[in-house]
Motif scaffolding. Structure first.
Motif, PDB file in Angstrom:
ATOM      1  N   ARG A 123      -8.169 -13.998  52.932  1.00 50.34           N
ATOM      2  CA  ARG A 123      -9.182 -13.092  52.392  1.00 50.34           C
ATOM      3  C   ARG A 123      -8.824 -12.592  51.001  1.00 50.34           C
ATOM      4  O   ARG A 123      -9.686 -12.180  50.235  1.00 50.34           O
ATOM      5  CB  ARG A 123      -9.403 -11.905  53.328  1.00 50.34           C
ATOM      6  N   GLY A 124      -7.532 -12.606  50.659  1.00 51.49           N
ATOM      7  CA  GLY A 124      -7.120 -12.232  49.314  1.00 51.49           C
ATOM      8  C   GLY A 124      -7.079 -10.735  49.082  1.00 51.49           C
ATOM      9  O   GLY A 124      -7.283  -9.931  49.996  1.00 51.49           O
ATOM     10  N   MET A 125      -6.807 -10.348  47.848  1.00 51.27           N
ATOM     11  CA  MET A 125      -6.664  -8.932  47.488  1.00 51.27           C
ATOM     12  C   MET A 125      -7.904  -8.437  46.748  1.00 51.27           C
ATOM     13  O   MET A 125      -8.341  -9.036  45.768  1.00 51.27           O
ATOM     14  CB  MET A 125      -5.423  -8.720  46.613  1.00 51.27           C
ATOM     15  N   HIS A 126      -8.425  -7.332  47.226  1.00 50.81           N
ATOM     16  CA  HIS A 126      -9.554  -6.635  46.600  1.00 50.81           C
ATOM     17  C   HIS A 126      -9.302  -5.167  46.901  1.00 50.81           C
ATOM     18  O   HIS A 126      -9.910  -4.577  47.792  1.00 50.81           O
ATOM     19  CB  HIS A 126     -10.864  -7.122  47.211  1.00 50.81           C
ATOM     20  N   ARG A 127      -8.380  -4.538  46.154  1.00 46.39           N
ATOM     21  CA  ARG A 127      -7.764  -3.286  46.582  1.00 46.39           C
ATOM     22  C   ARG A 127      -7.838  -2.219  45.494  1.00 46.39           C
ATOM     23  O   ARG A 127      -7.696  -2.496  44.306  1.00 46.39           O
ATOM     24  CB  ARG A 127      -6.305  -3.560  46.961  1.00 46.39           C
ATOM     25  N   LEU A 128      -8.070  -0.973  45.931  1.00 47.31           N
ATOM     26  CA  LEU A 128      -8.016   0.202  45.070  1.00 47.31           C
ATOM     27  C   LEU A 128      -6.690   0.907  45.309  1.00 47.31           C
ATOM     28  O   LEU A 128      -6.347   1.225  46.451  1.00 47.31           O
ATOM     29  CB  LEU A 128      -9.172   1.154  45.392  1.00 47.31           C
ATOM     30  N   LEU A 129      -5.935   1.142  44.236  1.00 48.83           N
ATOM     31  CA  LEU A 129      -4.655   1.839  44.321  1.00 48.83           C
ATOM     32  C   LEU A 129      -4.801   3.210  43.678  1.00 48.83           C
ATOM     33  O   LEU A 129      -5.011   3.324  42.476  1.00 48.83           O
ATOM     34  CB  LEU A 129      -3.561   1.031  43.618  1.00 48.83           C
ATOM     35  N   GLN A 130      -4.695   4.247  44.500  1.00 47.93           N
ATOM     36  CA  GLN A 130      -4.736   5.617  44.013  1.00 47.93           C
ATOM     37  C   GLN A 130      -3.326   6.167  43.923  1.00 47.93           C
ATOM     38  O   GLN A 130      -2.489   5.871  44.760  1.00 47.93           O
ATOM     39  CB  GLN A 130      -5.497   6.523  44.979  1.00 47.93           C
ATOM     40  N   GLY A 131      -3.092   6.979  42.925  1.00 44.93           N
ATOM     41  CA  GLY A 131      -1.805   7.647  42.818  1.00 44.93           C
ATOM     42  C   GLY A 131      -1.890   8.727  41.777  1.00 44.93           C
ATOM     43  O   GLY A 131      -2.514   8.546  40.723  1.00 44.93           O
ATOM     44  N   ASP A 132      -1.290   9.869  42.053  1.00 46.06           N
ATOM     45  CA  ASP A 132      -1.338  10.972  41.110  1.00 46.06           C
ATOM     46  C   ASP A 132      -0.628  10.594  39.819  1.00 46.06           C
ATOM     47  O   ASP A 132       0.088   9.588  39.738  1.00 46.06           O
ATOM     48  CB  ASP A 132      -0.677  12.206  41.736  1.00 46.06           C
ATOM     49  N   VAL A 133      -0.831  11.409  38.795  1.00 46.97           N
ATOM     50  CA  VAL A 133      -0.205  11.172  37.501  1.00 46.97           C
ATOM     51  C   VAL A 133       1.306  11.072  37.675  1.00 46.97           C
ATOM     52  O   VAL A 133       1.928  11.951  38.261  1.00 46.97           O
ATOM     53  CB  VAL A 133      -0.549  12.335  36.533  1.00 46.97           C
ATOM     54  N   GLY A 134       1.901   9.955  37.193  1.00 49.39           N
ATOM     55  CA  GLY A 134       3.350   9.792  37.246  1.00 49.39           C
ATOM     56  C   GLY A 134       3.899   9.299  38.565  1.00 49.39           C
ATOM     57  O   GLY A 134       5.115   9.328  38.795  1.00 49.39           O
ATOM     58  N   SER A 135       3.032   8.807  39.454  1.00 48.36           N
ATOM     59  CA  SER A 135       3.514   8.374  40.774  1.00 48.36           C
ATOM     60  C   SER A 135       4.071   6.957  40.771  1.00 48.36           C
ATOM     61  O   SER A 135       4.629   6.524  41.780  1.00 48.36           O
ATOM     62  CB  SER A 135       2.375   8.479  41.805  1.00 48.36           C
ATOM     63  N   GLY A 136       3.934   6.210  39.661  1.00 46.25           N
ATOM     64  CA  GLY A 136       4.544   4.886  39.575  1.00 46.25           C
ATOM     65  C   GLY A 136       3.624   3.731  39.918  1.00 46.25           C
ATOM     66  O   GLY A 136       4.081   2.704  40.432  1.00 46.25           O
ATOM     67  N   LYS A 137       2.331   3.848  39.579  1.00 47.06           N
ATOM     68  CA  LYS A 137       1.386   2.765  39.869  1.00 47.06           C
ATOM     69  C   LYS A 137       1.667   1.533  39.016  1.00 47.06           C
ATOM     70  O   LYS A 137       1.504   0.405  39.467  1.00 47.06           O
ATOM     71  CB  LYS A 137      -0.053   3.248  39.616  1.00 47.06           C
ATOM     72  N   THR A 138       2.094   1.738  37.743  1.00 47.12           N
ATOM     73  CA  THR A 138       2.319   0.606  36.841  1.00 47.12           C
ATOM     74  C   THR A 138       3.443  -0.289  37.349  1.00 47.12           C
ATOM     75  O   THR A 138       3.392  -1.517  37.199  1.00 47.12           O
ATOM     76  CB  THR A 138       2.644   1.112  35.417  1.00 47.12           C
ATOM     77  N   ILE A 139       4.460   0.293  37.962  1.00 50.58           N
ATOM     78  CA  ILE A 139       5.564  -0.491  38.530  1.00 50.58           C
ATOM     79  C   ILE A 139       5.040  -1.421  39.619  1.00 50.58           C
ATOM     80  O   ILE A 139       5.393  -2.605  39.696  1.00 50.58           O
ATOM     81  CB  ILE A 139       6.649   0.443  39.095  1.00 50.58           C
ATOM     82  N   VAL A 140       4.148  -0.890  40.466  1.00 48.04           N
ATOM     83  CA  VAL A 140       3.556  -1.693  41.545  1.00 48.04           C
ATOM     84  C   VAL A 140       2.675  -2.791  40.954  1.00 48.04           C
ATOM     85  O   VAL A 140       2.713  -3.943  41.403  1.00 48.04           O
ATOM     86  CB  VAL A 140       2.754  -0.780  42.495  1.00 48.04           C
ATOM     87  N   ALA A 141       1.894  -2.456  39.947  1.00 47.71           N
ATOM     88  CA  ALA A 141       1.036  -3.456  39.303  1.00 47.71           C
ATOM     89  C   ALA A 141       1.874  -4.581  38.711  1.00 47.71           C
ATOM     90  O   ALA A 141       1.509  -5.765  38.783  1.00 47.71           O
ATOM     91  CB  ALA A 141       0.192  -2.797  38.225  1.00 47.71           C
ATOM     92  N   GLY A 142       3.015  -4.238  38.098  1.00 47.55           N
ATOM     93  CA  GLY A 142       3.902  -5.259  37.542  1.00 47.55           C
ATOM     94  C   GLY A 142       4.381  -6.227  38.601  1.00 47.55           C
ATOM     95  O   GLY A 142       4.431  -7.448  38.377  1.00 47.55           O
ATOM     96  N   ALA A 143       4.702  -5.709  39.777  1.00 42.70           N
ATOM     97  CA  ALA A 143       5.161  -6.578  40.871  1.00 42.70           C
ATOM     98  C   ALA A 143       4.059  -7.538  41.301  1.00 42.70           C
ATOM     99  O   ALA A 143       4.318  -8.723  41.573  1.00 42.70           O
ATOM    100  CB  ALA A 143       5.604  -5.719  42.051  1.00 42.70           C
TER     101      ALA A 143
END
Length: 699
Positions: free
Chosen positions: A291-311
């Motif tokens: 089915r693949g990825m079709h996902r919304l990632l929420q996170g407060d300011v400074g929670s480290g979303k960019t690190i997850v996106a890089g992975a």
């Protein structure tokens, strides 16, 4: 001669051809979003007047809105200057007294005012030259209303949003006519199972009840039904979009061992939080599934979303594909590219940058690398979806601050690149009820844990008379090596708005209060090179005080910045202010956010801003913001092709959100293509109203 068949009327008919409308009024109605009969009947009241209780004339009180029955005794139209009859005066009485009624600039009303007739009047009693009078009241003559129900008086009366040239009386009468003439054509649009399970009234009854309720019960039943209808169709449209996305089976399955990701995480100078690791597990399951990825990632300011996106993008690279990160501003694109490049150096994956301000030769070179596949990870702005940008094998798309992009922009990267996996991110926490409603096409991940080592931000409201004392505090901090943002709601001052502006404030502050400190300026109209230079100087400490606008709202990361002063905070939503204060306190030193109130800030405005003083959790603030502002503007840019909410509010209608979600899920599970008779009426309604931009066949 064969006469052509009479065209069948329907709710899609244009209002222009209704009696009393015509081309001029139709143009005015379009400004209200009203073009068809369907749009007319779903232009719901914004409030109501209760005019059911009729007063006696002797009981009328000065300054009070009142409704009374009286007999028209006399009518006069005295001539004014230039011989014009711009005023109508009538004496109206009952068995308790007489009152003067006056209308200005409405000479056409005279033909309805005949001595001897009884009428119901609604207006505010005033006192003028020793006499009691009511100026410009709404009224209905009982003799004229015998064949039809009262609309403007003697009942609960709807009050609508208007535009120039459209009056309450006209719109009220037009909607009542629409309900009378098209009532038999109002078809049911909800599945019978939903209607039975939730004991809902019919759509015709609901539309009648929302505009002209007979009593409180009628109104409540109508409102509940229409709220469920809105929430049901909003979630159904998004579910159909999701199904269409998942039906495209050419999405790559990234079945690598995530070795690049492991090396990348091991090289980070900090440990991932449990929430980040949980989110990565959810992303792994998406990337390796059919089915693949079709996902919304929420996170407060400074929670480290960019690190997850890089992975996620490294997973694409390891499987022989490319990764792309699209962000709303060039400043944010440069910052993300630099951040990721620093981390990706450890795994020998280069990061390319594509933004509009690059020189033509630089753009052509990057376009060629993207097309050849040698640009493995690309960070960019809208430039990523411009003509001439073609990826070789795009495997993962990440969209940051997704609410700043429309659905079409988001979809452009997907449809033009063989349907890659999609991860959209936001630092604006979205309450669960709104996420269920507005993002039914996305799976949801939440990073609800902050990395250790942050000192946090102390927020304070500052009254105008305390401004100089606050400036003194900031000056002391700057002399000690701190850095500060001074945020203003406008770039330059204008005659139309009484707001402090960034450019004039920069000139004033650098000449007076902070003349001993290096002061810089940053705003959206500056060319990219100027913006980048200002941010570089601020990050390096060559600028201590940066006067700016909301251009720094997202993504700007200067750990040494510890002070944010927001001028005119009443101009912003709570969630936006929470985002802004997230620019400080990102290092080891405690941050300070001062909300400098304007002179005219109301008590309610102060109470609203006080929420930020008490609460630092983004999700709780988002709930408060949604309650205060409603769902319409909460997400910034409204998604194209998705029905809006006129009466439903997910913040207060949580139970109805869940009811609608349950029935949509049940319908889609039993009949995903809406082929059954019960589901077909939903498909027909969507197609008739063009809700959801369903240009492709639903099935």
């Amino acid at each position: 001669m064969v006469r052509p068949e009479k065209r069948q009327r329907g709710l899609a008919d244009l209002c222009q051809f209704l009696k009393g409308v015509g081309p001029v009024r139709a143009q005015r109605l379009r400004k209200l979003g009203i073009e068809t009969v369907e749009e007319l009947l779903t232009h719901f009241p914004r409030t109501y007047y209760d005019r059911r209780n009729l007063s006696k004339i002797k009981d009328l009180n000065i300054g009070e809105e009142t409704c009374f029955l009286g007999q028209i005794l006399t009518v006069a139209q005295p001539r004014g200057r230039h011989g014009r009859r711009s005023r109508i005066a009538a004496a109206v009485g009952d068995d308790t007294g007489i009152v003067q009624i006056v209308w200005f600039n409405q000479p056409y009303l005279a033909r309805h005012l005949k001595p001897g007739n009884e009428a119901i009047f609604s207006g505010t009693l005033t006192y003028f030259r020793g006499a009691r009078e009511v100026v410009n009241p709404e009224f209905e003559v009982l003799e004229e209303a015998l064949d039809a129900e009262l609309l403007h008086t003697g009942r609960v009366v709807p009050v609508y949003s208007l535009t120039r040239g459209v009056s309450q009386l006209f719109l009220r009468e037009l909607i009542a006519r629409g309900l009378r003439e098209f009532g038999d054509l109002i078809r049911e649009n909800l599945p019978a199972g939903l209607m039975r399970a939730e004991k809902l009234c019919g759509r015709r009854q609901a539309l009648q009840g929302i505009h002209f309720p007979e009593d409180g019960t009628h109104f409540k039943e109508a409102l509940r039904r229409l709220k469920i209808e809105e929430l049901f169709y909003l979630q159904l449209v998004l579910s159909l979009q999701r199904r269409r996305h998942l039906d495209q089976r050419d999405r790559p399955r990234l079945n690598g061992g995530f070795e690049l990701e492991k090396r990348y995480i091991d090289a980070l100078p900090f440990e991932l939080t449990a929430a980040q690791r949980r989110t990565l597990d959810e992303i792994h399951n998406d990337l390796t599934s059919e089915r693949g990825m079709h996902r919304l990632l929420q996170g407060d300011v400074g929670s480290g979303k960019t690190i997850v996106a890089g992975a996620a993008m490294l997973a694409a690279v390891e499987a022989g594909h490319q990764g792309a990160l699209m962000v709303p501003t060039e400043i944010l694109a440069v910052q993300h590219a630099r951040t990721l490049a620093g981390f990706f150096d450890e795994v020998d994956v280069p990061v390319s940058l594509l933004i509009g301000s690059l020189k033509p030769a630089e753009k052509r070179a990057i376009h060629a690398d993207i097309a050849a596949g040698t640009a493995r990870v690309v960070v960019g702005t809208h430039a990523l979806i411009q003509e001439g940008v073609t990826f070789d094998r795009l495997g993962v798309v990440v969209v940051d601050e997704q609410h700043r992009f429309g659905v079409r922009q988001r979809a452009a990267l997907l449809t033009r690149n063989r349907n890659p996996h999609l991860l959209v991110m936001t630092a604006t926490p979205i309450p669960r009820t709104l996420a269920l409603t507005a993002y039914a096409d996305l799976d949801l991940s939440v990073i609800d844990e902050m990395p250790p080592g942050r000192s946090g931000v102390k927020t304070r409201l500052v009254a105008p008379e305390k401004k100089e004392a606050m400036y003194e505090f900031v000056r002391d901090k700057l002399e000690g090596g701190a850095r500060a943002y001074f945020l203003y709601p406008a770039i330059e001052e204008t005659e139309k708005q009484d707001l402090e502006a960034a450019v004039s404030a920069y000139e004033e502050l650098s000449r007076t209060t902070f003349r001993d400190q290096p002061v810089g300026l940053l705003h959206g109209r500056m060319v990219f090179a100027e913006k980048e230079a200002a941010m570089a100087d601020f990050a390096a400490g060559r600028i201590r005080l940066l006067v700016t606008t909301t251009v720094v709202e997202v993504g700007v990361h200067v750990p040494e910045a510890t002070i944010m002063v927001v001028h005119h905070p009443e101009r912003y939503g709570l969630s936006q202010l929470h985002q802004l204060r997230g620019r400080v306190g990102r290092g080891r030193e405690r941050g300070f956010c001062f909300l400098l109130l304007g002179e005219g800030t109301s008590r309610i405005g102060r109470e609203r801003l006080g929420i930020l003083d008490r609460i630092d959790d983004g999700f709780r603030i988002a709930e408060e913001d949604l309650r205060i502002r409603g769902p319409g503007e909460f997400l910034g840019v409204r998604q194209h092709g998705v029905p809006g909410l006129k009466v439903a509010n997910p913040a207060v209608d949580q139970r109805l959100v869940e009811i609608a979600a349950r029935h949509v899920k049940r319908l889609m599970a039993a009949d995903p293509r809406l082929d059954s008779p019960e589901a077909r009426l939903c498909r027909e309604y969507l197609q008739e109203t063009q809700t959801g931009g369903l240009s492709q066949p639903v099935g």
